[in-house]
Write an enzyme that holds these catalytic residues in place. Structure first.
Site, PDB file in Angstrom:
ATOM      1  N   LYS A  32       0.827  -1.204   0.000  1.00 23.23           N
ATOM      2  CA  LYS A  32       0.000   0.000   0.000  1.00 23.23           C
ATOM      3  C   LYS A  32       0.864   1.257   0.000  1.00 23.23           C
ATOM      4  CE  LYS A  32      -3.716  -0.707   2.291  1.00 23.23           C
ATOM      5  NZ  LYS A  32      -4.043  -1.238   3.593  1.00 23.23           N
ATOM      6  N   ARG A 103      -3.370   2.725   8.749  1.00 25.83           N
ATOM      7  CA  ARG A 103      -3.586   1.388   8.168  1.00 25.83           C
ATOM      8  C   ARG A 103      -2.296   0.580   8.181  1.00 25.83           C
ATOM      9  NH1 ARG A 103      -6.640   4.755   4.367  1.00 25.83           N
ATOM     10  NH2 ARG A 103      -8.738   3.900   4.113  1.00 25.83           N
ATOM     11  N   GLY A 112      -7.547  -8.732   6.128  1.00 27.41           N
ATOM     12  CA  GLY A 112      -8.060  -8.923   7.479  1.00 27.41           C
ATOM     13  C   GLY A 112      -7.000  -8.947   8.562  1.00 27.41           C
ATOM     14  N   MET A 114      -5.269  -6.375   9.905  1.00 23.45           N
ATOM     15  CA  MET A 114      -5.669  -5.374  10.875  1.00 23.45           C
ATOM     16  C   MET A 114      -6.694  -4.454  10.250  1.00 23.45           C
ATOM     17  SD  MET A 114      -3.634  -2.491  12.967  1.00 23.45           S
ATOM     18  CE  MET A 114      -4.435  -1.088  12.261  1.00 23.45           C
ATOM     19  N   ARG A 376      -6.908   1.186  -8.984  1.00 21.93           N
ATOM     20  CA  ARG A 376      -6.543  -0.240  -9.105  1.00 21.93           C
ATOM     21  C   ARG A 376      -6.974  -0.705 -10.486  1.00 21.93           C
ATOM     22  NH1 ARG A 376     -10.950  -1.840  -4.530  1.00 21.93           N
ATOM     23  NH2 ARG A 376     -12.585  -0.617  -5.461  1.00 21.93           N
ATOM     24  N   HIS A 490     -21.306 -37.631 -13.697  1.00 18.12           N
ATOM     25  CA  HIS A 490     -21.812 -37.801 -15.044  1.00 18.12           C
ATOM     26  C   HIS A 490     -22.422 -36.499 -15.569  1.00 18.12           C
ATOM     27  CE1 HIS A 490     -24.939 -38.908 -17.998  1.00 18.12           C
ATOM     28  NE2 HIS A 490     -23.996 -39.708 -18.438  1.00 18.12           N
ATOM     29  N   ARG A 596     -15.390 -40.903 -25.862  1.00 19.83           N
ATOM     30  CA  ARG A 596     -15.910 -41.932 -24.947  1.00 19.83           C
ATOM     31  C   ARG A 596     -16.963 -42.710 -25.731  1.00 19.83           C
ATOM     32  NH1 ARG A 596     -15.446 -37.367 -21.096  1.00 19.83           N
ATOM     33  NH2 ARG A 596     -14.365 -38.063 -19.217  1.00 19.83           N
ATOM     34  N   ARG A 652     -11.459 -44.214 -27.288  1.00 16.24           N
ATOM     35  CA  ARG A 652     -11.262 -45.093 -26.145  1.00 16.24           C
ATOM     36  C   ARG A 652     -12.233 -46.268 -26.210  1.00 16.24           C
ATOM     37  NH1 ARG A 652     -12.410 -42.800 -20.319  1.00 16.24           N
ATOM     38  NH2 ARG A 652     -14.554 -43.133 -20.974  1.00 16.24           N
ATOM     39  N   GLU A 779      -4.545 -43.892 -15.602  1.00 16.64           N
ATOM     40  CA  GLU A 779      -5.532 -43.389 -14.648  1.00 16.64           C
ATOM     41  C   GLU A 779      -5.611 -44.239 -13.382  1.00 16.64           C
ATOM     42  OE1 GLU A 779      -9.351 -43.328 -16.657  1.00 16.64           O
ATOM     43  OE2 GLU A 779      -8.909 -45.160 -17.741  1.00 16.64           O
ATOM     44  N   SER A 798      -2.316 -41.141 -22.243  1.00 14.76           N
ATOM     45  CA  SER A 798      -3.197 -40.016 -21.975  1.00 14.76           C
ATOM     46  C   SER A 798      -3.628 -40.113 -20.517  1.00 14.76           C
ATOM     47  CB  SER A 798      -4.416 -40.065 -22.899  1.00 14.76           C
ATOM     48  OG  SER A 798      -5.270 -39.004 -22.575  1.00 14.76           O
ATOM     49  N   GLY A 800      -5.720 -39.921 -17.498  1.00 20.06           N
ATOM     50  CA  GLY A 800      -7.124 -39.798 -17.110  1.00 20.06           C
ATOM     51  C   GLY A 800      -7.147 -39.343 -15.664  1.00 20.06           C
ATOM     52  N   THR A 801      -7.050 -38.043 -15.498  1.00 26.09           N
ATOM     53  CA  THR A 801      -6.868 -37.536 -14.133  1.00 26.09           C
ATOM     54  C   THR A 801      -8.149 -37.566 -13.302  1.00 26.09           C
ATOM     55  OG1 THR A 801      -6.966 -35.378 -15.184  1.00 26.09           O
ATOM     56  CG2 THR A 801      -4.797 -36.147 -14.467  1.00 26.09           C
ATOM     57  N   ASN A 802      -9.292 -37.860 -13.945  1.00 27.73           N
ATOM     58  CA  ASN A 802     -10.509 -38.021 -13.132  1.00 27.73           C
ATOM     59  C   ASN A 802     -10.365 -39.269 -12.269  1.00 27.73           C
ATOM     60  OD1 ASN A 802     -11.495 -35.894 -14.626  1.00 27.73           O
ATOM     61  ND2 ASN A 802     -12.618 -37.205 -16.048  1.00 27.73           N
ATOM     62  N   ASP A 803     -10.072 -40.371 -12.931  1.00 23.65           N
ATOM     63  CA  ASP A 803      -9.903 -41.609 -12.167  1.00 23.65           C
ATOM     64  C   ASP A 803      -8.627 -41.579 -11.337  1.00 23.65           C
ATOM     65  OD1 ASP A 803     -12.073 -43.470 -12.447  1.00 23.65           O
ATOM     66  OD2 ASP A 803     -11.650 -43.446 -14.590  1.00 23.65           O
ATOM     67  N   CYS A 865      -6.568 -36.159 -20.633  1.00 23.51           N
ATOM     68  CA  CYS A 865      -7.952 -36.034 -21.096  1.00 23.51           C
ATOM     69  C   CYS A 865      -8.946 -36.020 -19.940  1.00 23.51           C
ATOM     70  CB  CYS A 865      -8.292 -37.139 -22.097  1.00 23.51           C
ATOM     71  SG  CYS A 865      -8.231 -38.779 -21.379  1.00 23.51           S
ATOM     72  N   TYR A 885       0.038 -32.419 -25.423  1.00 23.20           N
ATOM     73  CA  TYR A 885      -1.274 -31.781 -25.607  1.00 23.20           C
ATOM     74  C   TYR A 885      -2.139 -31.917 -24.361  1.00 23.20           C
ATOM     75  CZ  TYR A 885      -3.315 -36.448 -26.192  1.00 23.20           C
ATOM     76  OH  TYR A 885      -3.742 -37.724 -25.972  1.00 23.20           O
TER      77      TYR A 885
HETATM   78  C1  PEP Z   1     -10.505 -39.937 -16.571  1.00 22.06           C
HETATM   79  O1  PEP Z   1     -10.631 -40.841 -15.764  1.00 22.06           O
HETATM   80  O2  PEP Z   1      -9.843 -38.917 -16.342  1.00 22.06           O
HETATM   81  C2  PEP Z   1     -11.173 -40.005 -17.877  1.00 22.06           C
HETATM   82  C3  PEP Z   1     -10.946 -39.101 -18.801  1.00 22.06           C
HETATM   83  O3  PEP Z   1     -12.065 -40.998 -18.062  1.00 22.06           O
HETATM   84  P1  PEP Z   1     -13.549 -41.000 -17.514  1.00 22.06           P
HETATM   85  O4  PEP Z   1     -13.834 -39.661 -16.955  1.00 22.06           O
HETATM   86  O5  PEP Z   1     -14.418 -41.345 -18.659  1.00 22.06           O
HETATM   87  O6  PEP Z   1     -13.489 -42.084 -16.480  1.00 22.06           O
HETATM   88 MG    MG Z   2     -11.408 -42.715 -16.463  1.00 24.06          MG
END
Ligand code: PEP
Ligand code: MG
Length: 909
Positions: A32, A103, A112, A114, A376, A490, A596, A652, A779, A798, A800-803, A865, A885
């Site tokens: 500041k 201040r 927060g 002070m 700002r 889903h 998918r 896939r 994954e 690839s 599969g970071t969800n699983d 993915c 990618y």
């Molecule tokens: C995943 O698991 O990241 C993935 C892309 O596959 P799905 O979400 O279909 O399980």
């Molecule tokens: Mg998966």
């Protein structure tokens, strides 16, 4: 501690368009203080003041109060003297008092840490001077009671006595309100305020044993020491530890003259923007009020007027006010105070050029003198963000890289999806909150069943959770709302793919399918009632809130072109249909990273064959059913290959557990039994047999393909035949066949063998070949660990970071919604790891898997993915670990392209 340097500067002054410091001195002056100095030194009239350096804070911690006050006393007194000269008023003077604010200000912003103390310098006599000066007794006494309240809380420790108690000053105010039968602070009379001041001081004396300090100098030193102490207060220590900031940074103290916009008709206050924050148009604009305090402009009690004549005319046009009336009753600042306006106009120009971005400024006019209180980088809409960046580039104010870095990636969403009409949104009532699963705005009537989505012209599909069977209804509905499920449920994944607004995991919703009602906090909503969703924030609104369609501007295309120039990593899309593929290509997708195939099986004619395949007890029976599916799959793939025109397409093999394809309701089970000429019991038995305790960890992915090799055979044949058919039409597609959920090398090899054998058979039959790759998803954590061995055979990875997130954290993707919001609320997790890749933990597996894979095969193609492939911080991580990618839902392609460019620019800096 080292020997104390008694002569070094410890107090840096600013004011009168000069300053001892500048913006580079953040470590010494705090953020500041450095900015105030900077503004002052570039000729902006900020109310004069001074900054006591962060080093003094450290000295205070080592030496204690007495010694440190002795060290800085002269400098502080001289600095106050300087403010007095510049303001033409005197600290503690009864007739013409100077009041100041105090201040804290560390080198980084620590929200927060002070609270601010305003109006310091008031006492029973000075308040009379302020009343006279402002000709406003109410204001003077209200300022005084606020000062005692702030100073009491911040400096004198007047906090609630226990966690069950309320703030002691608030308690006194509540008591008086009750006695007077009023509810608002603004309803206090001058006498009430005087009584409050008296009672506040009594409370201070009772609690602390001392009188409230009346000498302005005592007040000032008290406040300075309190700021130093706050550096070691619980809140600051907690914040510091959380962010890893060292204790010896210390905080600076900023003391600055108070200025007032309510000192008569020659005073005023306002807010202004150097460009239009809504559209990005390069027009100076803003609002002001004569004889008012800052908060009056935002409080909405009086209607603020426009700063420029043009703005005022535009406003009058909307309000249907004739020009003559406008000029008389609602003059712009430009017309009313032309010289002040000119001065302000000059400063906005200086500030924008200096900070090289659109500025949001606050100003006050005190008795004919203009003061800039703050500047700002202004907040703006997505559309304005793009326009401003491209305009600044064209105006030569910033370069291409800077223009790209000026874009907040997630804000691009606003440009690609419908948004709420801001005016309608102001009146909307939030009935509940869920997860911002898929961006955009939607309004419609509630339907509870996917097959009834077309019942109303605009419907919102409200479900406990969705399943693949709901696909068609989800497509028809304007938006999707679920009570259960997280960011990779889903509903969330499918909605994002469709570019459809979705709010998921709104735990407060009680949905009753039988009564077709939705209950939230005791309020019941019925089928046909209007609700609205904001998929970008997770807000659920009662009733109809008007939406607006986005329009892609020319600047957006220019920005994307620029992103292509600087981006080094490819961006692909997750697309299951030719339509999605085309949308993604129009956004610049460079291939498909994930198709998918399961979603293709849910259309009416296919689901039947699929169910026959599942219900068949023999290999022969299964093959027969799969033969029916083959031509349909082949034409699906042809459509997608055609849409992608030779770009790589990753397909896939079937992944979900088979139970997702069989009917679970009695009526549909009966229908199936009749259709297949088997008993209802046989259907029921099969459904029961497929039931699993943990289907996400069960019979799915390559486990399916390895136990039912016929499925892999059929899908491979469909892919290869489709590619050959297109080759005949002159389109050379490059299928990449991807095996899901691999955990061991053998699992991969077994599937690969089926794929290669089938492909070779087709090549022989057709006497022609196409190039194709066989790779795998990574994954399962074990696959990441075994990546070097898997890469001996796999031609691409690839992630599969969800699983991978599900299995690394051990959080079920489908049920995490039950506790994740609470974890985030309590700070156990900072963000939802299904939304933002956990770089620390899951990220290690991604990095390690990539490195191990490439240790065997240096040119191994690696991508991602999972849903993280379109989330900005995760995309940057993917770039930094060297992925080829990222692949994301079509509507996130522009975001990923932008981040890819930003990541490359940042990495090269
Ligand atoms: C995943 O698991 O990241 C993935 C892309 O596959 P799905 O979400 O279909 O399980
Ligand atoms: Mg998966």
């Amino acid at each position: 501690m080292e020997v104390i340097d008694k002569v070094k500067t410890r107090v840096y002054r600013f004011g009168n368009k000069k300053a001892d410091g500048n913006s580079k001195m953040k470590n010494l002056l705090g953020g500041k203080g450095a900015n105030l100095a900077e503004m002052s030194s570039i000729g902006i009239p900020v109310p004069p003041g001074f900054t006591i350096t962060t080093e003094v804070c450290t000295e205070y911690n080592a030496l204690g109060q007495e010694e440190v006050v002795a060290l800085i006393k002269d400098e502080v007194e001289q600095a106050i003297d300087n403010i007095e000269t510049l303001m033409g008023s005197t600290f503690g003077d009864i007739d013409n008092p100077l009041l100041v604010s105090v201040r804290s200000g560390a080198r980084v912003s620590m929200p927060g840490m002070m609270d601010t103390v305003l109006n310091l310098g008031l006492n029973d006599e000075v308040v009379l001077g302020l009343a006279k000066k402002t000709n406003n007794e109410q204001f003077a006494w209200d300022s005084y009671r606020r000062f005692i309240q702030m100073y009491g809380g911040v400096v004198l420790g007047m906090k609630p006595a226990s966690k069950e108690d309320i703030d002691p000053f608030e308690e006194i105010m509540e008591h008086l309100k009750h006695k007077r039968g009023i509810t608002l602070d603004t309803e206090f009379t001058v006498q009430d305020l005087k009584d409050l001041v008296y009672d506040f001081k009594e409370a201070v004396k009772k609690r602390t044993g001392h009188d409230f300090p009346t000498d302005p100098w005592d007040q000032l030193w008290g406040a300075i020491i309190a700021v130093f102490n706050s550096w070691n207060g619980d809140r600051a220590v907690y914040y510091r530890t959380m962010h890893g900031y060292p204790a010896d940074w210390g905080t600076a103290v900023n003391v600055q003259a108070m200025v007032y916009g309510n000192m008569g008709d020659n005073s005023g206050t306002g807010v202004c923007f150097t460009r239009d924050a809504g559209t990005g148009e390069n027009v100076f604009n803003g609002e002001y009020l004569i004889n008012a305090q800052g908060e009056d402009v935002v409080a909405g009690v009086r209607t603020p007027q426009q700063i420029t004549k043009l703005g005022s005319q535009r406003w009058a046009e909307l309000a249907k006010i004739e020009e003559e009336e406008r000029a008389k009753d609602y003059p712009s600042l430009e017309e009313l105070m032309p010289s002040i306006f000119e001065e302000l106009n000059g400063y906005q120009d200086i500030l924008e050029k200096h900070y090289r971005d659109m500025q949001d400024m606050e100003f006050t006019i005190q008795d004919g003198k203009l003061w800039i209180l703050q500047t700002r980088n202004g907040k703006r809409t997505g559309a304005a963000m793009v326009k401003i960046a491209m305009d600044l580039l064209k105006e030569g104010m910033i370069n291409e890289k800077e223009a790209l870095l000026l874009i907040e990636p997630n804000k691009l969403d606003e440009l690609l999806h419908p948004i709420f009409d801001p005016a309608a949104l102001k009146r909307a009532h939030v009935m509940a909150q869920g997860l911002p699963a898929s961006p955009g705005a939607a309004t419609g009537k509630i339907v509870f069943f996917a097959d009834e989505a077309s019942k109303f012209k605009n419907s919102i599909l409200v479900r406990i959770e969705t399943s693949p069977e709901d696909l068609e209804g989800m497509n028809i509905a304007k938006g999707i709302l679920t009570a259960r499920g997280g960011m990779t449920s889903h509903a969330a994944v499918v909605a994002r793919g469709m570019g459809k607004c979705c709010v998921s995991g709104a735990g407060a919703l009680k949905i009753n399918y039988k009564t077709r009602t939705l209950t939230v906090n005791g309020h019941e909503y019925h089928e046909g009632d209007w609700i609205s969703l904001n998929g970008s924030t997770g807000n659920i609104f009662e009733g109809k809130v008007a939406t607006m369609e986005p329009e892609l501007s020319g600047e957006f295309a220019e920005l994307m072109e620029l992103a292509s120039v600087y981006g080094k990593m490819n961006v692909r899309t997750n697309a299951d249909t030719p339509k999605d593929a085309k949308v993604a290509r129009s956004f610049g997708a460079q291939g498909i990273g994930l198709t998918r195939t399961e979603h293709m099986f849910f259309e009416v004619d296919r689901i039947k064959a699929m169910r026959e395949m599942i219900l068949a007890d023999t290999v022969k029976g299964r093959k027969q059913a799969l033969e029916e599916l083959l031509p349909m799959q082949r034409s699906d793939f042809e459509g997608i290959f055609e849409a992608m025109q030779g770009l790589p397409v990753t397909i896939r093999l079937l992944d979900p557990p088979l139970h997702e394809f069989v009917p679970h309701q009695l009526t549909t089970q009966k229908e199936l039994a009749e259709e297949m000429h088997i008993s209802l019991q046989a259907v029921k038995n099969k459904v029961a047999e497929l039931e699993e305790f943990n289907p996400m960890l069960g019979h799915r992915g390559c486990r399916l393909g390895n136990t039912y090799p016929e499925i892999t055979e059929m899908q491979t044949r469909a892919i290869i035949e489709a590619a050959l058919n297109l080759k005949e039409k002159g389109i050379n597609c490059r299928p990449e066949i991807m095996i899901p959920l691999v955990g061991t090398v053998r699992e991969f090899e077994a599937q690969e063998q089926i794929i290669r054998t089938t492909a070779n058979t087709v090549f022989e039959e057709r006497e022609d070949t196409v190039d194709y790759l066989v790779g795998t998803m990574i994954e399962v954590p074990r696959a990441a660990l075994m990546a070097d061995a898997i890469a001996e055979r796999a031609e691409f990875f690839s992630f599969g970071t969800n699983d991978l997130t599900q299995m690394t954290f051990g959080y079920s993707r489908d049920d995490a919604g039950k506790f994740l919001p609470i974890y985030i609320d309590k700070g156990i997790l900072k963000v939802d790891p299904f939304e933002v890749l956990d770089q620390e933990g899951v990220g290690q597996l991604v990095k390690l898997g990539t490195e191990r894979g490439r240790s065997t095969k240096p040119d191994l193609k690696v991508g991602i993915c999972g849903e993280h492939g379109g989330e900005p911080s995760s995309v940057e991580f993917c770039y930094n670990i060297g992925m080829d990618y990222v692949s994301c839902s079509p509507y996130r392609v522009p975001i990923a392209r932008l981040v890819a460019a930003q990541a490359a620019i940042k990495a090269a800096q």
